[in-house]
Design a protein around this motif. Structure first.
Motif, PDB file in Angstrom:
ATOM      1  N   PHE A  77    -116.499  14.282 -15.295  1.00  0.00           N
ATOM      2  CA  PHE A  77    -115.575  15.404 -15.138  1.00  0.00           C
ATOM      3  C   PHE A  77    -115.061  15.862 -16.508  1.00  0.00           C
ATOM      4  O   PHE A  77    -114.919  17.073 -16.765  1.00  0.00           O
ATOM      5  N   ALA A  78    -114.801  14.903 -17.396  1.00  0.00           N
ATOM      6  CA  ALA A  78    -114.353  15.255 -18.752  1.00  0.00           C
ATOM      7  C   ALA A  78    -115.413  16.071 -19.476  1.00  0.00           C
ATOM      8  O   ALA A  78    -115.105  17.034 -20.186  1.00  0.00           O
ATOM      9  N   GLN A  79    -116.671  15.690 -19.295  1.00  0.00           N
ATOM     10  CA  GLN A  79    -117.766  16.434 -19.923  1.00  0.00           C
ATOM     11  C   GLN A  79    -117.783  17.885 -19.446  1.00  0.00           C
ATOM     12  O   GLN A  79    -117.951  18.818 -20.229  1.00  0.00           O
ATOM     13  N   VAL A  80    -117.585  18.062 -18.124  1.00  0.00           N
ATOM     14  CA  VAL A  80    -117.577  19.408 -17.546  1.00  0.00           C
ATOM     15  C   VAL A  80    -116.399  20.217 -18.092  1.00  0.00           C
ATOM     16  O   VAL A  80    -116.539  21.393 -18.436  1.00  0.00           O
ATOM     17  N   LEU A  81    -115.227  19.584 -18.179  1.00  0.00           N
ATOM     18  CA  LEU A  81    -114.031  20.279 -18.673  1.00  0.00           C
ATOM     19  C   LEU A  81    -114.211  20.728 -20.123  1.00  0.00           C
ATOM     20  O   LEU A  81    -113.819  21.836 -20.495  1.00  0.00           O
ATOM     21  N   VAL A  82    -114.796  19.864 -20.935  1.00  0.00           N
ATOM     22  CA  VAL A  82    -115.022  20.225 -22.341  1.00  0.00           C
ATOM     23  C   VAL A  82    -115.999  21.389 -22.443  1.00  0.00           C
ATOM     24  O   VAL A  82    -115.822  22.301 -23.267  1.00  0.00           O
ATOM     25  N   LYS A  83    -117.025  21.376 -21.623  1.00  0.00           N
ATOM     26  CA  LYS A  83    -118.009  22.458 -21.662  1.00  0.00           C
ATOM     27  C   LYS A  83    -117.368  23.783 -21.279  1.00  0.00           C
ATOM     28  O   LYS A  83    -117.658  24.834 -21.848  1.00  0.00           O
ATOM     29  N   TRP A  84    -116.493  23.744 -20.260  1.00  0.00           N
ATOM     30  CA  TRP A  84    -115.862  24.971 -19.777  1.00  0.00           C
ATOM     31  C   TRP A  84    -114.687  25.414 -20.658  1.00  0.00           C
ATOM     32  O   TRP A  84    -114.357  26.585 -20.697  1.00  0.00           O
ATOM     33  N   SER A  85    -114.030  24.458 -21.331  1.00  0.00           N
ATOM     34  CA  SER A  85    -112.832  24.790 -22.090  1.00  0.00           C
ATOM     35  C   SER A  85    -112.931  24.244 -23.511  1.00  0.00           C
ATOM     36  O   SER A  85    -113.715  24.729 -24.308  1.00  0.00           O
ATOM     37  N   ASN A  86    -112.142  23.202 -23.813  1.00  0.00           N
ATOM     38  CA  ASN A  86    -112.157  22.603 -25.151  1.00  0.00           C
ATOM     39  C   ASN A  86    -111.769  21.139 -25.032  1.00  0.00           C
ATOM     40  O   ASN A  86    -111.586  20.605 -23.932  1.00  0.00           O
ATOM     41  N   TYR A  87    -111.606  20.475 -26.184  1.00  0.00           N
ATOM     42  CA  TYR A  87    -111.353  19.038 -26.178  1.00  0.00           C
ATOM     43  C   TYR A  87    -110.005  18.653 -25.563  1.00  0.00           C
ATOM     44  O   TYR A  87    -109.797  17.503 -25.182  1.00  0.00           O
ATOM     45  N   THR A  88    -109.061  19.580 -25.512  1.00  0.00           N
ATOM     46  CA  THR A  88    -107.752  19.232 -24.938  1.00  0.00           C
ATOM     47  C   THR A  88    -107.766  19.243 -23.411  1.00  0.00           C
ATOM     48  O   THR A  88    -106.858  18.682 -22.790  1.00  0.00           O
ATOM     49  N   ALA A  89    -108.777  19.871 -22.811  1.00  0.00           N
ATOM     50  CA  ALA A  89    -108.808  20.011 -21.352  1.00  0.00           C
ATOM     51  C   ALA A  89    -108.783  18.669 -20.623  1.00  0.00           C
ATOM     52  O   ALA A  89    -108.007  18.493 -19.668  1.00  0.00           O
ATOM     53  N   PRO A  90    -109.598  17.651 -20.998  1.00  0.00           N
ATOM     54  CA  PRO A  90    -109.530  16.363 -20.288  1.00  0.00           C
ATOM     55  C   PRO A  90    -108.159  15.703 -20.408  1.00  0.00           C
ATOM     56  O   PRO A  90    -107.686  15.066 -19.461  1.00  0.00           O
ATOM     57  N   PHE A  91    -107.525  15.872 -21.574  1.00  0.00           N
ATOM     58  CA  PHE A  91    -106.207  15.270 -21.768  1.00  0.00           C
ATOM     59  C   PHE A  91    -105.186  15.915 -20.828  1.00  0.00           C
ATOM     60  O   PHE A  91    -104.399  15.221 -20.172  1.00  0.00           O
ATOM     61  N   ASN A  92    -105.188  17.237 -20.793  1.00  0.00           N
ATOM     62  CA  ASN A  92    -104.217  17.923 -19.942  1.00  0.00           C
ATOM     63  C   ASN A  92    -104.463  17.656 -18.466  1.00  0.00           C
ATOM     64  O   ASN A  92    -103.516  17.546 -17.687  1.00  0.00           O
ATOM     65  N   MET A  93    -105.728  17.556 -18.074  1.00  0.00           N
ATOM     66  CA  MET A  93    -106.021  17.257 -16.678  1.00  0.00           C
ATOM     67  C   MET A  93    -105.581  15.840 -16.315  1.00  0.00           C
ATOM     68  O   MET A  93    -105.195  15.568 -15.165  1.00  0.00           O
ATOM     69  N   SER A  94    -105.614  14.928 -17.294  1.00  0.00           N
ATOM     70  CA  SER A  94    -105.216  13.545 -16.999  1.00  0.00           C
ATOM     71  C   SER A  94    -103.748  13.458 -16.586  1.00  0.00           C
ATOM     72  O   SER A  94    -103.345  12.511 -15.904  1.00  0.00           O
ATOM     73  N   VAL A  95    -102.926  14.433 -16.985  1.00  0.00           N
ATOM     74  CA  VAL A  95    -101.520  14.440 -16.583  1.00  0.00           C
ATOM     75  C   VAL A  95    -101.399  14.472 -15.062  1.00  0.00           C
ATOM     76  O   VAL A  95    -100.509  13.846 -14.477  1.00  0.00           O
ATOM     77  N   VAL A  96    -102.317  15.183 -14.419  1.00  0.00           N
ATOM     78  CA  VAL A  96    -102.304  15.252 -12.953  1.00  0.00           C
ATOM     79  C   VAL A  96    -102.503  13.855 -12.365  1.00  0.00           C
ATOM     80  O   VAL A  96    -101.788  13.426 -11.444  1.00  0.00           O
ATOM     81  N   PHE A  97    -103.469  13.114 -12.912  1.00  0.00           N
ATOM     82  CA  PHE A  97    -103.750  11.779 -12.391  1.00  0.00           C
ATOM     83  C   PHE A  97    -102.593  10.827 -12.657  1.00  0.00           C
ATOM     84  O   PHE A  97    -102.221  10.027 -11.799  1.00  0.00           O
ATOM     85  N   PHE A  98    -102.019  10.899 -13.864  1.00  0.00           N
ATOM     86  CA  PHE A  98    -100.875  10.038 -14.162  1.00  0.00           C
ATOM     87  C   PHE A  98     -99.702  10.360 -13.238  1.00  0.00           C
ATOM     88  O   PHE A  98     -98.974   9.461 -12.806  1.00  0.00           O
ATOM     89  N   THR A  99     -99.505  11.630 -12.934  1.00  0.00           N
ATOM     90  CA  THR A  99     -98.404  12.028 -12.050  1.00  0.00           C
ATOM     91  C   THR A  99     -98.624  11.518 -10.635  1.00  0.00           C
ATOM     92  O   THR A  99     -97.699  11.008  -9.985  1.00  0.00           O
ATOM     93  N   VAL A 100     -99.857  11.624 -10.142  1.00  0.00           N
ATOM     94  CA  VAL A 100    -100.175  11.113  -8.798  1.00  0.00           C
ATOM     95  C   VAL A 100     -99.982   9.600  -8.756  1.00  0.00           C
ATOM     96  O   VAL A 100     -99.425   9.049  -7.800  1.00  0.00           O
TER      97      VAL A 100
END
Length: 588
Positions: free
Chosen positions: A426-449
């Motif tokens: 999923f991180a690979q897909v996020l980087v391809k679609w956006s940039n290197y910060t995308a996996p980090f920002n998405m991880s906030v969702v998982f930490f919150t859950v």
């Protein structure tokens, strides 16, 4: 003295000799004077001892030579006797309505239903069923032991002690939850009775299944579909009340099954002659895997993110060193603090610190990234101490054996590996679609859950809250001095972890040196990390298989040698990468 003064108070035929059953005669309760005597005797006991908290009312003798010297209707003797007993009980209950009173039943589970209105509970008398079966059945209601403890063997005593601890954890759901009947014992062809208690929040349930037929090959032959649980939630369930010495390969323990699956397709508790009773406890899947998924979502791109900010390698390494140092400093005290203030609290803080770390990593300033490294190290320290401490305490409270703990750790590691593989892709897909910060920002969702799951579904547990802050250090020094093997083990773990830290810090720049061997730019670090986690998962399977037959110390030497060989590959082949289809993956 009572007999000598009141011969007419005994039930007996005048022309026949008295018959003593258990050296007793039966009082004639149809006689009003006897009723008053029985009532006044018990009333006097309650008055003299106002702190009496529990009463057992038992019938220790049957009626022989049935005849009453005061009852004009001998044909009604048994009916009048029961009504007279009810009259005494009614008078007692009117005066003492809150005293718990237990009615002890006769053999075979019989009970006088009319008498239940005067008692808070009744206990059936058992035949030759095993202690485990009797305990498992009693757990459906108010568990208690009316037994001579000194006659229990060591396994029976251990089982009973563990059962009482387990019941203390389950009783709120059993007493106040909703009851759902799954398999009726009265329907023709059913060999089992099955029912489940589910609490109001539907995050905890206790499932009971019992064998009621002893015919050949009797038992459950197909899955039982559950009721009452939440179809939208994910559950883990563990068989409990395991008798000491039970083969753990037959014990039920599963993770990550949806309520919808369990209600639609069901599950076979495998009740049979060898397993006549099975109790399974349901809980929501905890937040560990969710936290791991957030952690691994950005793990493969941390170095690449720093590099994209234009930081030099020395600056990047300084951020890693700060993170490791803060983990060292905080980790030294984290376990003691978690014992004192709560392991669950430590797990919650770990998620919070990870979220703060991710937010700070959106800034390219070196000093802000160093601060994020401090939060990262602190979160890691809590993650590596509080979570394991919480798990081990829960394991002890569940009264599981060492084999069950190995299974839990193995299954947890496999679950984390699967989630990490998915997170890396999923991180690979996020980087391809956006940039290197995308996996980090998405991880906030998982930490919150994960934060929400731990807050809502985990119970708090502690270590020794009365111990001083220095107690654990003093105790640790004493243990190290007493057993040098622990020192050696600690050095081995420290050396291995140090090599892993070096690997984590250097694997991205080492791979970047081999970019000329592939046409990928940038390198698919997410896919590469996913491959690493696949091998980790395979190792978990191999470990559990080997651990059943070989001492861990024996094959760990081989494991460490293989790790050392793996670490030398980049040295021997510094500019070579093996292309295993990344072109196709990346195009997808």
């Amino acid at each position: 003295e009572l007999y000598e003064n009141h011969l007419d108070w005994v039930l007996k035929v005048p022309s026949r000799p008295e018959y003593y059953f258990r050296n007793q005669l039966v009082l004639d309760l149809t006689n009003p004077a006897v009723q008053d005597f029985v009532y006044s005797t018990i009333d006097g006991m309650f008055t003299k001892h106002p702190m009496v908290a529990y009463v057992k009312w038992d019938c220790n003798s049957v009626i022989y030579n049935a005849y009453s010297s005061t009852n004009p209707h001998q044909s009604h003797l048994y009916i009048d006797y029961v009504r007279s007993l009810y009259n005494i009980l009614n008078r007692l209950r009117n005066k003492y309505p809150t005293i718990p009173m237990m009615l002890c039943s006769g053999g075979g589970g019989r009970v006088d239903y009319g008498a239940l209105q005067y008692f808070t509970e009744f206990w059936p008398n058992w035949g030759k069923q095993s202690l485990k079966f009797r305990t498992d059945v009693a757990m459906m209601g108010k568990l208690g032991y009316d037994i001579v403890v000194s006659e229990l063997d060591s396994n029976e005593l251990l089982f009973s002690q563990q059962a009482l601890q387990i019941y203390d954890r389950l009783k709120d759901t059993i007493w106040h939850g909703d009851l759902f009947r799954l398999v009726s014992p009265y329907r023709s062809g059913n060999d089992v009775a099955s029912l489940i208690f589910v609490n109001e929040q539907r995050d905890h349930a206790v499932w009971f299944t019992y064998l009621i037929n002893n015919r050949y090959r009797a038992g459950t032959s197909r899955p039982i579909r559950l009721k009452g649980i939440d179809p939208t939630k994910i559950y883990k369930f563990q068989e409990i009340n395991i008798y000491p010495g039970t083969d753990n390969l037959t014990v039920v323990y599963l993770n990550n099954l949806s309520g919808d699956y369990l209600m639609t397709f069901g599950f076979d508790p495998m009740v049979n002659i060898q397993r006549p009773s099975v109790i399974i406890e349901f809980q929501l899947t905890n937040g560990v895997q969710i936290l791991k998924s957030g952690n691994h979502l950005h793990g493969s791109y941390r170095y690449a993110l720093y590099e994209s900010y234009g930081l030099s390698r020395s600056n990047i390494e300084s951020i890693y060193i700060v993170a490791y140092t803060s983990s060292l400093v905080i980790g030294t005290f984290a376990a003691s603090l978690a014992d004192l203030y709560g392991r669950r609290l430590g797990c919650l803080l770990s998620n919070i610190f990870f979220i703060v770390m991710v937010i700070l990593m959106n800034f390219s300033s070196l000093w802000i990234l160093i601060i994020s490294g401090i939060f990262s190290g602190t979160a890691d320290a809590l993650h590596l101490t509080a979570f394991d401490a919480w798990l081990l305490q829960e394991y002890r409270e569940c009264s599981l054996d060492d084999t069950s703990l190995k299974r839990i750790l193995r299954d947890a590691n496999i679950g984390v590996s699967l989630i990490s593989i998915g997170a890396s892709v999923f991180a690979q897909v996020l980087v391809k679609w956006s940039n290197y910060t995308a996996p980090f920002n998405m991880s906030v969702v998982f930490f919150t859950v994960s934060l929400i799951c731990i807050w809502k579904f985990w119970s708090e547990n502690y270590g020794n809250k009365d111990a001083k802050a220095t107690h654990s250090f003093i105790l640790a020094i004493q243990i190290l001095r007493a057993d040098p093997r622990i020192v050696v083990l600690g050095l081995c773990i420290a050396s291995f972890e140090a090599s892993l830290f070096l690997f984590i810090m250097n694997w991205t720049p080492v791979l970047e040196r081999t970019r000329s061997s592939t046409n990928q730019n940038p390198l698919p670090l997410g896919f590469i990390f996913a491959g690493y986690m696949v091998v980790t998962m395979i190792g978990s399977f191999v470990f559990y298989s080997l651990a059943k037959w070989i001492r861990v110390q024996s094959y760990m030497i081989v494991v460490l040698l293989l790790a050392a060989v793996g670490m030398t590959i980049p040295i021997i082949f510094p500019n070579v990468i093996i292309d295993i289809g990344f072109d196709w993956f990346y195009s997808v």
